[in-house]
Motif scaffolding. Structure first.
Motif, mmCIF file in Angstrom:
data_model
loop_
_atom_site.group_PDB
_atom_site.id
_atom_site.type_symbol
_atom_site.label_atom_id
_atom_site.label_comp_id
_atom_site.label_asym_id
_atom_site.label_seq_id
_atom_site.Cartn_x
_atom_site.Cartn_y
_atom_site.Cartn_z
ATOM 1 N N ALA A 103 0.828 -1.203 0.000
ATOM 2 C CA ALA A 103 0.000 0.000 0.000
ATOM 3 C C ALA A 103 0.864 1.255 0.000
ATOM 4 O O ALA A 103 0.523 2.256 -0.644
ATOM 5 N N THR A 104 1.980 1.213 0.720
ATOM 6 C CA THR A 104 2.885 2.362 0.736
ATOM 7 C C THR A 104 3.520 2.572 -0.631
ATOM 8 O O THR A 104 3.605 3.705 -1.129
ATOM 9 N N LEU A 105 3.962 1.500 -1.260
ATOM 10 C CA LEU A 105 4.580 1.604 -2.580
ATOM 11 C C LEU A 105 3.618 2.167 -3.613
ATOM 12 O O LEU A 105 4.008 2.954 -4.486
ATOM 13 N N TYR A 282 5.421 -14.350 -6.552
ATOM 14 C CA TYR A 282 6.238 -13.194 -6.206
ATOM 15 C C TYR A 282 7.561 -13.139 -6.959
ATOM 16 O O TYR A 282 8.005 -12.036 -7.326
ATOM 17 N N PRO A 283 8.225 -14.261 -7.234
ATOM 18 C CA PRO A 283 9.400 -14.164 -8.111
ATOM 19 C C PRO A 283 9.055 -13.608 -9.492
ATOM 20 O O PRO A 283 9.834 -12.838 -10.075
ATOM 21 N N GLY A 284 7.883 -13.984 -10.013
ATOM 22 C CA GLY A 284 7.463 -13.435 -11.295
ATOM 23 C C GLY A 284 7.229 -11.934 -11.222
ATOM 24 O O GLY A 284 7.628 -11.176 -12.116
ATOM 25 N N PHE A 285 6.580 -11.494 -10.140
ATOM 26 C CA PHE A 285 6.375 -10.056 -9.955
ATOM 27 C C PHE A 285 7.716 -9.333 -9.848
ATOM 28 O O PHE A 285 7.890 -8.245 -10.404
ATOM 29 N N ALA A 286 8.655 -9.926 -9.111
ATOM 30 C CA ALA A 286 9.970 -9.309 -8.937
ATOM 31 C C ALA A 286 10.705 -9.193 -10.264
ATOM 32 O O ALA A 286 11.338 -8.167 -10.556
ATOM 33 N N GLU A 287 10.619 -10.237 -11.064
ATOM 34 C CA GLU A 287 11.282 -10.220 -12.371
ATOM 35 C C GLU A 287 10.713 -9.124 -13.260
ATOM 36 O O GLU A 287 11.461 -8.399 -13.943
ATOM 37 N N ARG A 288 9.398 -8.979 -13.255
ATOM 38 C CA ARG A 288 8.777 -7.939 -14.075
ATOM 39 C C ARG A 288 9.156 -6.549 -13.574
ATOM 40 O O ARG A 288 9.430 -5.644 -14.372
ATOM 41 N N SER A 295 13.064 -0.999 -8.882
ATOM 42 C CA SER A 295 13.926 -1.810 -8.023
ATOM 43 C C SER A 295 13.386 -1.955 -6.602
ATOM 44 O O SER A 295 13.526 -3.019 -5.993
ATOM 45 N N THR A 296 12.772 -0.914 -6.072
ATOM 46 C CA THR A 296 12.237 -1.010 -4.703
ATOM 47 C C THR A 296 11.097 -2.020 -4.653
ATOM 48 O O THR A 296 11.011 -2.843 -3.730
ATOM 49 N N ALA A 297 10.219 -1.972 -5.641
ATOM 50 C CA ALA A 297 9.127 -2.946 -5.698
ATOM 51 C C ALA A 297 9.670 -4.350 -5.908
ATOM 52 O O ALA A 297 9.183 -5.314 -5.300
ATOM 53 N N ALA A 298 10.697 -4.483 -6.748
ATOM 54 C CA ALA A 298 11.286 -5.800 -6.990
ATOM 55 C C ALA A 298 11.849 -6.378 -5.695
ATOM 56 O O ALA A 298 11.669 -7.567 -5.406
ATOM 57 N N ARG A 299 12.510 -5.549 -4.912
ATOM 58 C CA ARG A 299 13.047 -6.012 -3.638
ATOM 59 C C ARG A 299 11.923 -6.432 -2.692
ATOM 60 O O ARG A 299 12.018 -7.450 -1.989
ATOM 61 N N PHE A 300 10.847 -5.654 -2.664
ATOM 62 C CA PHE A 300 9.682 -6.028 -1.844
ATOM 63 C C PHE A 300 9.132 -7.381 -2.257
ATOM 64 O O PHE A 300 8.850 -8.234 -1.413
ATOM 65 N N PHE A 301 8.981 -7.608 -3.555
ATOM 66 C CA PHE A 301 8.453 -8.894 -4.019
ATOM 67 C C PHE A 301 9.388 -10.049 -3.651
ATOM 68 O O PHE A 301 8.927 -11.119 -3.250
#
Length: 323
Positions: A103-105, A282-288, A295-301
């Protein structure tokens, strides 16, 4: 949780709901009436796909919090307090860490006026469109108990919308009184089979369950912001409405959907879902997110995937200990 693996998204409970979501960070410049930042401000710099994945995350984590609360209550009924504690602690991680970070992101929480407008839009859609359509379809398919529940919830959502409209007038003009919060008619959710037969009704219940879970989580975040900005009456309105969404609406829908089973089956479902999220979702979300520079969202995922792997292992251990 198993929300990504066995169902699609459209948009008994225990002491979980008594624990408020921690206060969101203060917005710069305070929260003067009519001058609050709109939701999604923080999300504008994100790629559209990242925003979509974060939105899916919020729906899933809110739903997981709600369902694990139901599973905890069932474990208590079966005399399995350790399993109940595991479900509750995991539910809190899903709500207070994963959902809150997403929600913060995405910038979901704005000022009090913006939050009320966002809720009014959602409640209006549920009151005028979604639940009325679900009721008509359930009636046509012979699921009369579901039709009755959908109609009752539609009426409730209209009352919520009206209360939020009044609150918005107070927030923006400084005149009037914030409405008193509604009181939830708490519905227990014992283990049981589905009480509906039509595939369409089952799908609509799934959509409704996810929607009510997300509404509860959002309103608790909005309540924390209202409290932080000194509007205790608005915070109480958010909290009371959140309780209705979770302990009355979602719970009633869960009974009809046969969402809760015996604890062994509940653990097995949770394991399957957590593993799927940890290894696929979540790995798929991080990859996308990485591919588009978020990068911040990728780290969160990635961090969330690791958490889900730990959840799966803990649930597996609990299942193994049941013998």
């Amino acid at each position: 949780m198993f929300r990504h693996s066995i169902r699609t998204f459209a948009v008994g409970l225990s002491a979980l709901t008594a624990a408020a979501v921690p206060a969101a960070p203060a917005l710069a410049g305070g929260d003067p009436a009519g001058a609050s930042p709109a939701p999604h401000t923080a999300g504008r710099a994100l790629h559209a796909q990242t925003i979509a994945d974060l939105t899916t995350t919020m729906k899933g984590e809110a739903y997981a919090h709600a369902v694990y609360g139901l599973f905890a209550a069932e474990a208590d009924r079966q005399g399995l307090p350790a399993v109940a504690r595991l479900f509750r602690s995991t539910a809190q991680t899903e709500l207070n860490e994963h959902l809150r970070e997403a929600a913060t992101l995405i910038g979901m929480v704005g000022g009090n006026a913006a939050n009320l407008r966002q809720a009014i839009d959602g409640e209006t859609y549920e009151h005028e469109v979604m639940y009325r359509r679900f009721a008509e379809q359930a009636r046509a398919d012979g699921d009369l108990e579901a039709a009755k529940l959908f109609s009752e919830i539609a009426a409730d959502e209209g009352r919520h919308r009206n209360a939020f409209r009044t609150a918005l007038e107070v927030v923006t003009t400084g005149r009037g009184t914030i409405p008193e919060p509604p009181k939830a008619d708490v519905v227990p959710v014992p283990a049981g089979l589905p009480k509906v037969k039509a595939a369409r009704t089952k799908a609509n219940l799934d959509t409704a369950l996810h929607g009510e879970g997300l509404a509860h989580a959002k309103y608790m975040l909005f309540a924390a912001h209202a409290q932080q900005t000194g509007n205790a009456a608005l915070a109480r309105l958010w909290e009371g409405t959140a309780e209705v969404e979770l302990r009355e609406h979602l719970a009633g829908e869960a009974v009809l959907a046969g969402l809760v089973r015996a604890t062994r089956e509940n653990l097995d479902k949770a394991i399957t879902g957590e593993r799927h999220e940890a290894t696929m979702v979540y790995p798929g979300f991080a990859e996308r997110a990485t591919a588009v520079g978020d990068s911040t969202a990728a780290r969160f995922f990635r961090d969330t995937a690791a958490d889900q792997a730990r959840h799966a292992a803990a649930f597996q251990k609990a299942l193994d200990q049941l013998g």
